[in-house]
Design a protein around this motif. Structure first.
Motif, PDB file in Angstrom:
ATOM      1  N   LEU A 181       0.343  -1.441   0.142  1.00 35.98           N
ATOM      2  CA  LEU A 181      -0.005  -0.295  -0.155  1.00 35.98           C
ATOM      3  C   LEU A 181       1.274   0.878   0.094  1.00 35.98           C
ATOM      4  O   LEU A 181       0.234   2.040  -0.597  1.00 35.98           O
ATOM      5  CB  LEU A 181      -0.795   0.465   1.087  1.00 35.98           C
ATOM      6  N   GLU A 182       1.887   1.723   0.437  1.00 31.37           N
ATOM      7  CA  GLU A 182       3.008   2.757   0.265  1.00 31.37           C
ATOM      8  C   GLU A 182       4.583   2.423  -0.021  1.00 31.37           C
ATOM      9  O   GLU A 182       4.749   2.429   1.036  1.00 31.37           O
ATOM     10  CB  GLU A 182       3.096   2.826   2.738  1.00 31.37           C
ATOM     11  N   SER A 183       4.321   2.329  -0.711  1.00 33.10           N
ATOM     12  CA  SER A 183       5.378   2.260  -1.979  1.00 33.10           C
ATOM     13  C   SER A 183       5.704   3.591  -2.381  1.00 33.10           C
ATOM     14  O   SER A 183       4.996   4.427  -2.147  1.00 33.10           O
ATOM     15  CB  SER A 183       4.485   1.309  -2.962  1.00 33.10           C
ATOM     16  N   ASP A 184       6.942   3.621  -2.646  1.00 33.87           N
ATOM     17  CA  ASP A 184       7.947   4.492  -3.030  1.00 33.87           C
ATOM     18  C   ASP A 184       7.337   5.239  -4.495  1.00 33.87           C
ATOM     19  O   ASP A 184       8.230   5.914  -4.952  1.00 33.87           O
ATOM     20  CB  ASP A 184       9.078   4.719  -2.754  1.00 33.87           C
ATOM     21  N   HIS A 185       6.734   4.123  -4.850  1.00 32.22           N
ATOM     22  CA  HIS A 185       6.150   4.424  -6.865  1.00 32.22           C
ATOM     23  C   HIS A 185       5.382   4.273  -7.083  1.00 32.22           C
ATOM     24  O   HIS A 185       4.139   3.179  -6.452  1.00 32.22           O
ATOM     25  CB  HIS A 185       7.273   4.175  -7.549  1.00 32.22           C
ATOM     26  N   PHE A 186       4.313   4.848  -8.217  1.00 35.12           N
ATOM     27  CA  PHE A 186       3.400   4.228  -8.796  1.00 35.12           C
ATOM     28  C   PHE A 186       3.292   3.600 -10.015  1.00 35.12           C
ATOM     29  O   PHE A 186       3.812   3.748 -10.693  1.00 35.12           O
ATOM     30  CB  PHE A 186       2.677   5.006  -8.679  1.00 35.12           C
ATOM     31  N   ASP A 187       3.200   2.477 -10.830  1.00 33.84           N
ATOM     32  CA  ASP A 187       3.034   1.866 -11.712  1.00 33.84           C
ATOM     33  C   ASP A 187       1.996   1.997 -12.594  1.00 33.84           C
ATOM     34  O   ASP A 187       0.972   1.598 -12.239  1.00 33.84           O
ATOM     35  CB  ASP A 187       3.510  -0.358 -11.080  1.00 33.84           C
ATOM     36  N   GLU A 188       2.657   2.335 -13.730  1.00 37.26           N
ATOM     37  CA  GLU A 188       1.529   2.389 -14.502  1.00 37.26           C
ATOM     38  C   GLU A 188       1.548   1.385 -15.042  1.00 37.26           C
ATOM     39  O   GLU A 188       2.411   0.741 -16.216  1.00 37.26           O
ATOM     40  CB  GLU A 188       1.404   3.736 -15.070  1.00 37.26           C
ATOM     41  N   TRP A 189       0.585   0.450 -15.112  1.00 39.70           N
ATOM     42  CA  TRP A 189       0.802  -1.202 -15.748  1.00 39.70           C
ATOM     43  C   TRP A 189       0.231  -0.540 -18.035  1.00 39.70           C
ATOM     44  O   TRP A 189      -0.467  -0.423 -18.258  1.00 39.70           O
ATOM     45  CB  TRP A 189      -0.493  -1.391 -15.344  1.00 39.70           C
ATOM     46  N   VAL A 190       1.463  -0.940 -18.357  1.00 39.31           N
ATOM     47  CA  VAL A 190       1.913  -1.023 -19.743  1.00 39.31           C
ATOM     48  C   VAL A 190       1.155  -2.125 -20.375  1.00 39.31           C
ATOM     49  O   VAL A 190       1.909  -3.295 -19.838  1.00 39.31           O
ATOM     50  CB  VAL A 190       3.715  -0.221 -19.938  1.00 39.31           C
ATOM     51  N   LYS A 191       0.493  -1.505 -20.886  1.00 43.65           N
ATOM     52  CA  LYS A 191      -0.261  -3.067 -21.884  1.00 43.65           C
ATOM     53  C   LYS A 191       0.255  -3.174 -23.686  1.00 43.65           C
ATOM     54  O   LYS A 191       0.375  -1.547 -24.208  1.00 43.65           O
ATOM     55  CB  LYS A 191      -1.990  -3.225 -21.704  1.00 43.65           C
ATOM     56  N   PRO A 192       0.293  -4.300 -23.700  1.00 49.62           N
ATOM     57  CA  PRO A 192       0.402  -4.658 -25.273  1.00 49.62           C
ATOM     58  C   PRO A 192      -0.883  -4.109 -25.960  1.00 49.62           C
ATOM     59  O   PRO A 192      -1.891  -4.146 -25.593  1.00 49.62           O
ATOM     60  CB  PRO A 192       0.875  -6.169 -25.424  1.00 49.62           C
ATOM     61  N   ASP A 193      -0.878  -4.343 -27.510  1.00 46.83           N
ATOM     62  CA  ASP A 193      -1.596  -3.648 -28.192  1.00 46.83           C
ATOM     63  C   ASP A 193      -3.068  -5.281 -27.855  1.00 46.83           C
ATOM     64  O   ASP A 193      -4.466  -3.964 -27.501  1.00 46.83           O
ATOM     65  CB  ASP A 193      -1.884  -3.495 -29.456  1.00 46.83           C
ATOM     66  N   ASP A 194      -2.654  -6.268 -28.359  1.00 46.94           N
ATOM     67  CA  ASP A 194      -3.756  -6.984 -27.580  1.00 46.94           C
ATOM     68  C   ASP A 194      -5.163  -6.646 -26.277  1.00 46.94           C
ATOM     69  O   ASP A 194      -5.627  -6.273 -26.228  1.00 46.94           O
ATOM     70  CB  ASP A 194      -2.859  -8.341 -28.324  1.00 46.94           C
ATOM     71  N   ILE A 195      -4.595  -6.556 -25.163  1.00 42.30           N
ATOM     72  CA  ILE A 195      -4.837  -6.474 -24.034  1.00 42.30           C
ATOM     73  C   ILE A 195      -5.662  -5.086 -23.798  1.00 42.30           C
ATOM     74  O   ILE A 195      -6.384  -4.411 -23.841  1.00 42.30           O
ATOM     75  CB  ILE A 195      -3.431  -6.765 -22.730  1.00 42.30           C
ATOM     76  N   GLN A 196      -4.646  -3.721 -24.984  1.00 42.42           N
ATOM     77  CA  GLN A 196      -5.256  -2.229 -24.994  1.00 42.42           C
ATOM     78  C   GLN A 196      -6.941  -2.246 -25.402  1.00 42.42           C
ATOM     79  O   GLN A 196      -7.500  -1.608 -25.242  1.00 42.42           O
ATOM     80  CB  GLN A 196      -4.309  -1.690 -25.240  1.00 42.42           C
ATOM     81  N   ALA A 197      -6.945  -3.390 -26.300  1.00 46.28           N
ATOM     82  CA  ALA A 197      -8.099  -3.348 -27.369  1.00 46.28           C
ATOM     83  C   ALA A 197      -8.574  -4.024 -26.907  1.00 46.28           C
ATOM     84  O   ALA A 197     -10.613  -4.069 -26.193  1.00 46.28           O
ATOM     85  CB  ALA A 197      -7.809  -4.648 -27.970  1.00 46.28           C
ATOM     86  N   GLU A 198      -8.590  -5.259 -25.225  1.00 46.71           N
ATOM     87  CA  GLU A 198      -9.816  -5.862 -24.407  1.00 46.71           C
ATOM     88  C   GLU A 198     -10.004  -4.531 -23.063  1.00 46.71           C
ATOM     89  O   GLU A 198     -11.848  -5.022 -22.814  1.00 46.71           O
ATOM     90  CB  GLU A 198      -8.794  -6.932 -23.614  1.00 46.71           C
ATOM     91  N   MET A 199      -8.686  -3.646 -23.248  1.00 53.35           N
ATOM     92  CA  MET A 199      -9.674  -2.708 -22.441  1.00 53.35           C
ATOM     93  C   MET A 199     -10.018  -2.109 -22.418  1.00 53.35           C
ATOM     94  O   MET A 199     -11.634  -1.495 -22.280  1.00 53.35           O
ATOM     95  CB  MET A 199      -7.932  -1.945 -21.612  1.00 53.35           C
ATOM     96  N   LYS A 200     -10.211  -1.759 -23.901  1.00 59.47           N
ATOM     97  CA  LYS A 200     -11.056  -0.456 -24.896  1.00 59.47           C
ATOM     98  C   LYS A 200     -12.384  -0.945 -24.754  1.00 59.47           C
ATOM     99  O   LYS A 200     -13.646  -0.565 -24.576  1.00 59.47           O
ATOM    100  CB  LYS A 200     -10.525  -0.539 -25.523  1.00 59.47           C
ATOM    101  N   GLN A 201     -12.681  -3.106 -24.907  1.00 61.96           N
ATOM    102  CA  GLN A 201     -14.190  -3.319 -25.157  1.00 61.96           C
ATOM    103  C   GLN A 201     -14.245  -3.070 -23.613  1.00 61.96           C
ATOM    104  O   GLN A 201     -15.876  -2.782 -23.360  1.00 61.96           O
ATOM    105  CB  GLN A 201     -13.688  -4.919 -25.795  1.00 61.96           C
ATOM    106  N   ILE A 202     -13.466  -3.172 -22.546  1.00 65.60           N
ATOM    107  CA  ILE A 202     -14.006  -3.718 -21.133  1.00 65.60           C
ATOM    108  C   ILE A 202     -15.241  -1.943 -21.189  1.00 65.60           C
ATOM    109  O   ILE A 202     -16.132  -1.877 -20.228  1.00 65.60           O
ATOM    110  CB  ILE A 202     -13.123  -3.601 -20.141  1.00 65.60           C
ATOM    111  N   LEU A 203     -14.456  -1.067 -21.771  1.00 59.10           N
ATOM    112  CA  LEU A 203     -14.871   0.208 -21.648  1.00 59.10           C
ATOM    113  C   LEU A 203     -16.135   0.485 -22.014  1.00 59.10           C
ATOM    114  O   LEU A 203     -17.482   1.005 -21.639  1.00 59.10           O
ATOM    115  CB  LEU A 203     -14.071   1.434 -22.183  1.00 59.10           C
ATOM    116  N   LEU A 204     -16.301   0.190 -23.148  1.00 62.45           N
ATOM    117  CA  LEU A 204     -17.197  -0.372 -24.115  1.00 62.45           C
ATOM    118  C   LEU A 204     -18.656  -1.014 -22.856  1.00 62.45           C
ATOM    119  O   LEU A 204     -19.794  -0.483 -23.420  1.00 62.45           O
ATOM    120  CB  LEU A 204     -17.085  -0.427 -25.689  1.00 62.45           C
TER     121      LEU A 204
END
Length: 100
Positions: A72-95
């Motif tokens: 919980l108390e980390s010294d950094h925040f990771d943005e989860w970088v995703k490849p194109d196919d996983i980005q497409a899955e994320m876009k579908q979740i939003l839709l």
């Protein structure tokens, strides 16, 4: 430990750009901590209790296999970088959740 995601967050980076991420209460707490400590600008929960779908499961599987669960108390925040196919899955979740 594998995480299960049941909400969608809107995360604002310090430069003002926004991205969307799956999360859960633990991940939201990490993001809130990061916002309070200047690692990101803001986090908002857009939708809770999202339905389980094959798209959610694919994104979960990717994140669970490529990123470590931070304390919980980390010294950094990771943005989860995703490849194109996983980005497409994320876009579908939003839709699917009427957010895209």
């Amino acid at each position: 430990m594998n995480q299960t995601f049941n909400l969608i967050e809107e995360i604002t980076r310090n430069d003002g750009t926004i991205y969307y991420e799956l999360g859960n209460i633990s991940e939201n707490s990490r993001a809130e901590y990061a916002a309070e400590h200047g690692m990101i600008k803001e986090v908002r929960i857009l939708k809770m209790n999202i339905p389980r779908s094959s798209h959610v499961e694919k994104v979960e599987d990717f994140i669970n296999h490529h990123y470590d669960l931070l304390p919980l108390e980390s010294d950094h925040f990771d943005e989860w970088v995703k490849p194109d196919d996983i980005q497409a899955e994320m876009k579908q979740i939003l839709l699917d959740n009427k957010l895209g």
